[in-house]
Each structure stands twice: as C-alpha cells, then as structure tokens.
Design an enzyme around this catalytic site. Structure first.
Site, PDB file in Angstrom:
ATOM      1  N   LYS A 136     -19.107  48.324  25.345  1.00 15.46           N
ATOM      2  CA  LYS A 136     -18.255  49.223  24.556  1.00 15.46           C
ATOM      3  C   LYS A 136     -18.034  48.651  23.159  1.00 15.46           C
ATOM      4  O   LYS A 136     -18.150  49.353  22.162  1.00 15.46           O
ATOM      5  CB  LYS A 136     -16.911  49.394  25.240  1.00 15.46           C
ATOM      6  N   ASN A 137     -17.718  47.364  23.083  1.00 15.90           N
ATOM      7  CA  ASN A 137     -17.301  46.783  21.800  1.00 15.90           C
ATOM      8  C   ASN A 137     -18.453  46.479  20.858  1.00 15.90           C
ATOM      9  O   ASN A 137     -18.229  46.054  19.728  1.00 15.90           O
ATOM     10  CB  ASN A 137     -16.445  45.535  22.040  1.00 15.90           C
ATOM     11  N   ARG A 172      -8.298  52.926  18.052  1.00 21.31           N
ATOM     12  CA  ARG A 172      -8.243  51.880  17.017  1.00 21.31           C
ATOM     13  C   ARG A 172      -9.602  51.597  16.405  1.00 21.31           C
ATOM     14  O   ARG A 172      -9.719  51.346  15.219  1.00 21.31           O
ATOM     15  CB  ARG A 172      -7.769  50.584  17.661  1.00 21.31           C
ATOM     16  N   CYS A 213      -1.048  48.896  19.169  1.00 24.74           N
ATOM     17  CA  CYS A 213      -1.241  49.352  20.537  1.00 24.74           C
ATOM     18  C   CYS A 213      -0.442  48.400  21.429  1.00 24.74           C
ATOM     19  O   CYS A 213       0.188  47.465  20.971  1.00 24.74           O
ATOM     20  CB  CYS A 213      -2.719  49.369  20.916  1.00 24.74           C
ATOM     21  N   ARG A 261      -1.818  44.762  15.922  1.00 30.19           N
ATOM     22  CA  ARG A 261      -3.197  45.063  15.511  1.00 30.19           C
ATOM     23  C   ARG A 261      -3.328  45.342  14.003  1.00 30.19           C
ATOM     24  O   ARG A 261      -3.748  46.404  13.573  1.00 30.19           O
ATOM     25  CB  ARG A 261      -3.744  46.246  16.325  1.00 30.19           C
ATOM     26  N   PRO A 262      -2.855  44.436  13.142  1.00 29.33           N
ATOM     27  CA  PRO A 262      -2.966  44.666  11.689  1.00 29.33           C
ATOM     28  C   PRO A 262      -4.429  44.703  11.245  1.00 29.33           C
ATOM     29  O   PRO A 262      -5.323  44.261  11.970  1.00 29.33           O
ATOM     30  CB  PRO A 262      -2.261  43.453  11.103  1.00 29.33           C
ATOM     31  N   ASP A 274      -5.090  43.689   7.881  1.00 29.25           N
ATOM     32  CA  ASP A 274      -4.999  43.039   6.567  1.00 29.25           C
ATOM     33  C   ASP A 274      -6.280  42.299   6.185  1.00 29.25           C
ATOM     34  O   ASP A 274      -6.686  42.300   5.021  1.00 29.25           O
ATOM     35  CB  ASP A 274      -3.798  42.092   6.511  1.00 29.25           C
ATOM     36  N   ASP A 298     -10.373  39.324  26.406  1.00 29.51           N
ATOM     37  CA  ASP A 298     -10.556  40.553  27.188  1.00 29.51           C
ATOM     38  C   ASP A 298     -10.763  40.283  28.671  1.00 29.51           C
ATOM     39  O   ASP A 298     -10.821  41.232  29.458  1.00 29.51           O
ATOM     40  CB  ASP A 298     -11.749  41.353  26.655  1.00 29.51           C
ATOM     41  N   ARG A 301     -11.452  54.210  29.312  1.00 30.02           N
ATOM     42  CA  ARG A 301     -11.845  53.878  27.941  1.00 30.02           C
ATOM     43  C   ARG A 301     -12.934  52.808  27.919  1.00 30.02           C
ATOM     44  O   ARG A 301     -13.730  52.748  26.992  1.00 30.02           O
ATOM     45  CB  ARG A 301     -10.629  53.378  27.147  1.00 30.02           C
TER      46      ARG A 301
HETATM   47  C1  EPZ Z   1     -11.840  43.464  19.119  1.00 33.02           C
HETATM   48  O1  EPZ Z   1     -10.605  43.954  18.637  1.00 33.02           O
HETATM   49  C2  EPZ Z   1     -12.066  44.147  20.456  1.00 33.02           C
HETATM   50  N1  EPZ Z   1     -12.148  45.594  20.259  1.00 33.02           N
HETATM   51  C3  EPZ Z   1     -10.930  43.805  21.416  1.00 33.02           C
HETATM   52  O2  EPZ Z   1     -11.259  44.381  22.673  1.00 33.02           O
HETATM   53  C4  EPZ Z   1     -10.875  42.294  21.567  1.00 33.02           C
HETATM   54  O3  EPZ Z   1      -9.774  41.966  22.405  1.00 33.02           O
HETATM   55  C5  EPZ Z   1     -10.702  41.628  20.203  1.00 33.02           C
HETATM   56  O4  EPZ Z   1     -11.767  42.048  19.326  1.00 33.02           O
HETATM   57  C6  EPZ Z   1     -10.729  40.114  20.281  1.00 33.02           C
HETATM   58  O5  EPZ Z   1     -11.921  39.698  20.855  1.00 33.02           O
HETATM   59  C7  EPZ Z   1     -13.295  46.113  19.758  1.00 33.02           C
HETATM   60  O6  EPZ Z   1     -14.235  45.399  19.463  1.00 33.02           O
HETATM   61  C8  EPZ Z   1     -13.335  47.606  19.612  1.00 33.02           C
HETATM   62  P1  EPZ Z   1      -9.602  41.057  16.137  1.00 33.02           P
HETATM   63  P2  EPZ Z   1     -10.178  43.636  17.104  1.00 33.02           P
HETATM   64  O7  EPZ Z   1      -9.605  41.700  14.806  1.00 33.02           O
HETATM   65  O8  EPZ Z   1     -11.378  43.533  16.265  1.00 33.02           O
HETATM   66  C9  EPZ Z   1      -5.509  39.521  14.324  1.00 33.02           C
HETATM   67  C10 EPZ Z   1     -10.874  45.579  24.639  1.00 33.02           C
HETATM   68  O9  EPZ Z   1     -10.101  45.394  25.588  1.00 33.02           O
HETATM   69  N2  EPZ Z   1      -5.910  40.260  13.130  1.00 33.02           N
HETATM   70  O10 EPZ Z   1     -10.703  40.122  16.490  1.00 33.02           O
HETATM   71  O11 EPZ Z   1      -9.119  44.607  16.731  1.00 33.02           O
HETATM   72  C11 EPZ Z   1      -5.286  40.419  15.525  1.00 33.02           C
HETATM   73  O12 EPZ Z   1      -3.963  40.931  15.538  1.00 33.02           O
HETATM   74  C12 EPZ Z   1     -10.387  45.395  23.219  1.00 33.02           C
HETATM   75  O13 EPZ Z   1     -12.085  45.908  24.758  1.00 33.02           O
HETATM   76  C13 EPZ Z   1      -5.120  40.183  11.996  1.00 33.02           C
HETATM   77  O14 EPZ Z   1      -4.082  39.520  11.972  1.00 33.02           O
HETATM   78  O15 EPZ Z   1      -9.532  42.191  17.260  1.00 33.02           O
HETATM   79  C14 EPZ Z   1      -5.541  39.467  16.670  1.00 33.02           C
HETATM   80  O16 EPZ Z   1      -4.393  38.694  16.880  1.00 33.02           O
HETATM   81  C15 EPZ Z   1      -8.913  45.015  23.160  1.00 33.02           C
HETATM   82  N3  EPZ Z   1      -5.494  40.867  10.883  1.00 33.02           N
HETATM   83  C16 EPZ Z   1      -6.671  38.577  16.149  1.00 33.02           C
HETATM   84  O17 EPZ Z   1      -6.599  38.682  14.710  1.00 33.02           O
HETATM   85  C17 EPZ Z   1      -6.638  41.620  10.853  1.00 33.02           C
HETATM   86  O18 EPZ Z   1      -6.952  42.220   9.808  1.00 33.02           O
HETATM   87  C18 EPZ Z   1      -8.057  38.973  16.585  1.00 33.02           C
HETATM   88  O19 EPZ Z   1      -8.179  40.359  16.350  1.00 33.02           O
HETATM   89  C19 EPZ Z   1      -7.426  41.696  12.023  1.00 33.02           C
HETATM   90  C20 EPZ Z   1      -7.050  40.999  13.150  1.00 33.02           C
END
Ligand code: EPZ
Length: 434
Positions: A22-23, A92, A116, A121-122, A124, A309, A401
C-alpha cells in the site's frame, strides 16, 4: 458496517500470499501525474485507499482504468492542479499529490490533510522541502498553495525530530525530478517503498542516484515518459502474517514477500524464539514455538530499524509471551490505541510515555473490541486468533484501508474468521447497538 468474528485456538497451516505494498502504491499512483503518457501499475493491492487515490486522480483529470484486480492503467494527459478538502481529508496519503503537481504544472493547491488517530501528522518537512526547491509556499484557508515557476535544484535536509519522513521524501523527490538543476536530499527516508518509487521514476526517465541511501541526488529532466511498473510486496502485511504464524502457526508459509525488506522483524522474532525457516528471498515458514517465547524489547525506528507499522502486531505477540517486554514507539509516540482493546482481552500492558510495558499473560480471552486505525485493527485480529472464545472486531473499515482480504487469506490457512454485517453481532456484545 461490517464486523470481524474470530474464534481463537485454531492452528494456521499452509501457504499465505502477500499482496503489493500500500505505502508504495499510493505515492506511485501520485507519480503518474508527472507524465502525460500512460503508466501501467501491476501488483497493486486491492484496498479502499487505492480506490480512493484513483478517484482523486480522476477528479484531477487523469484517465484511470483498473484492467484487473491488481493492475491499473493511468494517463494523466490534461490535469488540474487543485485537490479539495472533501477528498484530501479522507486519506492522508493524498499529500503526495503536492510534489508531482508542483513538479509537472509548476503549481498546486492541495488541502492540508489534518491529523489522524496515531498522531498530529504534520507536513512541515514536506513544505520545507518545497521551499528549499525555491517554490513559493503559502497556507491559506486550510490549503497549501505552491508556486514552482522559479523552482530550481538545491541541497535539502529532510530530517525531523523523529528522523526521516517517508511521504515527505516521496513528495520532495517527485517535485525535484522535473525541477531544473541538481537536488540533493539529505536524511532521505530509506524505506523499501521509497526505493520502489525511485525505481518507478527512473523507469520513466528520471535521473536519481543514491537510491536506498539517506542521500538522494536528482538531476532534473525536461519530461518523463510512461512506464509499466510492478509494485513491491507489502512487508507490513508479510510481517503481520509472520506474527500470526508465531501466535498460531503450524508450518505456516508466507510467500511473495521480500526477506531483505524485513531484517529487523525477522531478527526480533528470532530473538524471542519463534521457529522461522527462510526458504528463499520470497518465502518464510513460521510456527508457534513448542516452548514459551522469550520477552524482548522493541524500539521503532525509520528503516532499516523496526517498523512502526508492525509495532501493534508485536504487542499482541508479547501480550502472551511470559515475562516483561518493553515496546518503545519513537515514530508516533501515541500509537497505542490497540492497547486498551488488548487489555479488554486480558492483556497486561502499561503505557509510560512512548513505552508499552507488556507483562505476558498465559492466555487472552475473546471479547468485543474496537478497531481504531489500520495497524491496531490487525493487532486485534492477531490477538483474536489465539484468544479463548470469540473475538468481535468492530469498525473494520480501518482494516480495509491496508489489508487485501485478510479474512479470506487467514481462513484459507485454517483460521475461523468471518466478516459479518454488524447486525449479526449479539446485541448485548455490540457497544454501538442502539
Ligand atoms: C508513512 O507515513 C506511512 N504511510 C505510515 O504508514 C508509516 O507509519 C510512516 O510512514 C512511518 O514509517 C504511507 O506511506 C502512506 P513520516 P508518513 O512522514 O510519511 C513526523 C500505515 O499504517 N513528521 O515518515 O506520514 C511524523 O509526525 C501508515 O500504513 C513531521 O514532524 O510518516 C512522524 O512522527 C501509518 N513533519 C515522523 O515524522 C513532517 O513534515 C515520521 O513520519 C513529516 C513527518
């Protein structure tokens, strides 16, 4: 709404296959916006999130056709740059539209996704990356406005307080492949799904070096062509099935996976004593151990560390592993919505900040439980496989999902698991019954 009914105690044996990731599929669907030519995507998992992303691409003007259950044909010849809140808020991952639209059309107007249940989920770091490419980035009335007319390659650091960002890396990468000049993304995510996106972009003519490393170097090109690309196996689904085997397996073979994507989980399962046999790069046989497993400590980290995950699923395994296991969530510190539900089944888990302190119990008991997010739902299904009696999992739309027919796949290897309309659930067990 449907519910899942699971009767615990049935051994799982035989072969269970893993669908596409999916991801990887979600950003790869977004990447088809980078060309006006046709992209054919294979091994796409049959999930509600995928169907939703397809709807958004169609809304933007792409021609989208599902030619078979796991193959999609997408031609984004004439597309709009605007994705509205009523679409984006439902998923998202639609934030991944920003990069390709800004890269191809030099402008994008995408609603902010919102948080969520697993955290705020920022985005930034996504926006920092776009600004680093010289885009004008404005947020107004809940929308992100990107103007990339002056964009050019640059050095961009994408590390945040929790390390790298998976979709942030995907977004900035997709913006940079059509941005003039050289872009270097430092602290890029190394997840296999990001590697898959890079490989797909290269097959379209993108110039990317350092694939799979924390440093991606991109030389912008004028245009990209179409492609035919096969999505990699879903390592999280595969890990979920390995844990199912550790809980209830009797020579359960998980196929169509990629061992090299799953080193951290395989290492942890071996440490706890799960009998694992690696048959090939694409097949592992797992069984419930004849003797008690050992408690282990788990800390989630960006890849190649232990995947966040698969944390909830590991909680379910440790819930019936004698001793004390500590599971620390470093990526999404609040990602413990499965814990109160596992406690309803008899698990003894205390949450201390980002730590779940799990005291293994001799058994779990079936109960009605509530799914809250995608991976928590999977953890509850796993617990139901070994709990005494019947477990009812409500709100399983979360499961749809990210898992392609998980009940059908588990039933085929011996699980007593049925997807039923909520009205078939005994009224006294249904907390949502009127
Ligand atoms: C991806 O989410 C995956 N989703 C998530 O899978 C997965 O848990 C996550 O990566 C971590 O591996 C998809 O790929 C669609 P991140 P993503 O940006 O990209 C913080 C599932 O169950 N952060 O790597 O949104 C964030 O809050 C889903 O399949 C910022 O602070 O995750 C988190 O603490 C859930 N600012 C950390 O970084 C930003 O701009 C990692 O988030 C972006 C992220």
């Amino acid at each position: 709404m449907d519910v899942m009914r699971i009767e615990g105690g049935n051994p799982l044996s035989g072969s269970i296959s893993v669908s596409g990731a999916k991801n990887a599929a979600l950003p790869i669907f977004a990447a088809t916006l980078l060309t006006e030519e046709t992209c054919v995507l294979e091994n796409v998992p049959n999930l509600s999130d995928i169907r939703f992303m397809a709807q958004i691409l169609e809304y933007l003007g792409a021609e989208v056709e599902q030619t078979d259950p796991t193959t999609w044909k997408i031609t984004a010849a004439n597309i709009s740059h605007r994705a509205p809140y009523n679409l984006v808020r439902k998923m998202r991952a639609s934030v991944c539209l920003m990069g390709p639209l800004a890269g191809r059309l030099k402008k994008a107007e995408i609603s902010l996704p919102g948080g969520c249940i697993i955290g705020p989920r920022p985005i930034d770091m996504h926006l920092k990356g776009f600004a680093g490419l010289g885009m004008d980035v404005n947020i107004d009335r809940g929308y992100v406005f990107l103007d990339a007319i002056k964009a050019s390659g640059n050095l961009i650091f994408l590390g945040g307080r929790h390390g790298s960002t998976v979709t942030g890396t995907a977004n900035v990468l997709m913006a940079s492949v059509l941005t003039p000049g050289k872009t270097v993304i430092e602290c890029a995510a190394c997840e296999p799904e990001v590697v898959d996106l890079c490989n797909m972009l290269v097959s379209m003519g993108a110039n990317i070096e350092g694939i799979g490393s924390p440093t991606l170097t991109i030389q912008g090109v004028e245009r990209l062509g179409g492609c035919t690309y096969r999505i990699l196996p879903d390592r999280i689904e595969a890990g979920t099935f390995l844990i199912a085997g550790a809980l209830a397996g009797k020579d359960l073979t998980v196929t169509d996976l990629r061992v090299s994507d799953m080193t951290a989980l395989i290492d942890k399962l071996k440490e706890t004593g799960v009998p694992l046999q690696i048959n090939s790069e694409n097949s592992i046989t797992v069984s419930k151990s004849g003797k008690p497993l050992k408690p282990v400590d788990v800390v989630t980290h960006p890849h190649p560390g232990f995947a966040t995950d698969i944390q909830a699923q590991m909680c379910s395994l440790m819930a019936i592993t004698p001793g004390i296991s500590i599971i620390t969530e470093k990526i999404f510190p609040n990602r413990f919505m499965h814990v109160p539900e596992l406690q309803r089944m008899g698990a003894d888990i205390a949450i201390e900040g980002p730590n779940a302190i799990v005291k293994g119990q001799p058994k779990l008991s079936g109960a009605p439980v509530m799914a809250s997010d995608l991976r928590a739902s999977a953890a509850l299904i796993l617990a139901g496989l070994v709990a005494e009696g019947v477990t009812w999992v409500l709100r399983i739309y979360h499961l749809d999902r990210g898992y392609d027919k998980i009940d059908t796949k588990l039933r085929a290897v011996g699980a007593v698991i049925d997807r039923l309309p909520e009205k078939d659930m005994p009224k006294d067990l249904n907390p949502e019954a009127a």
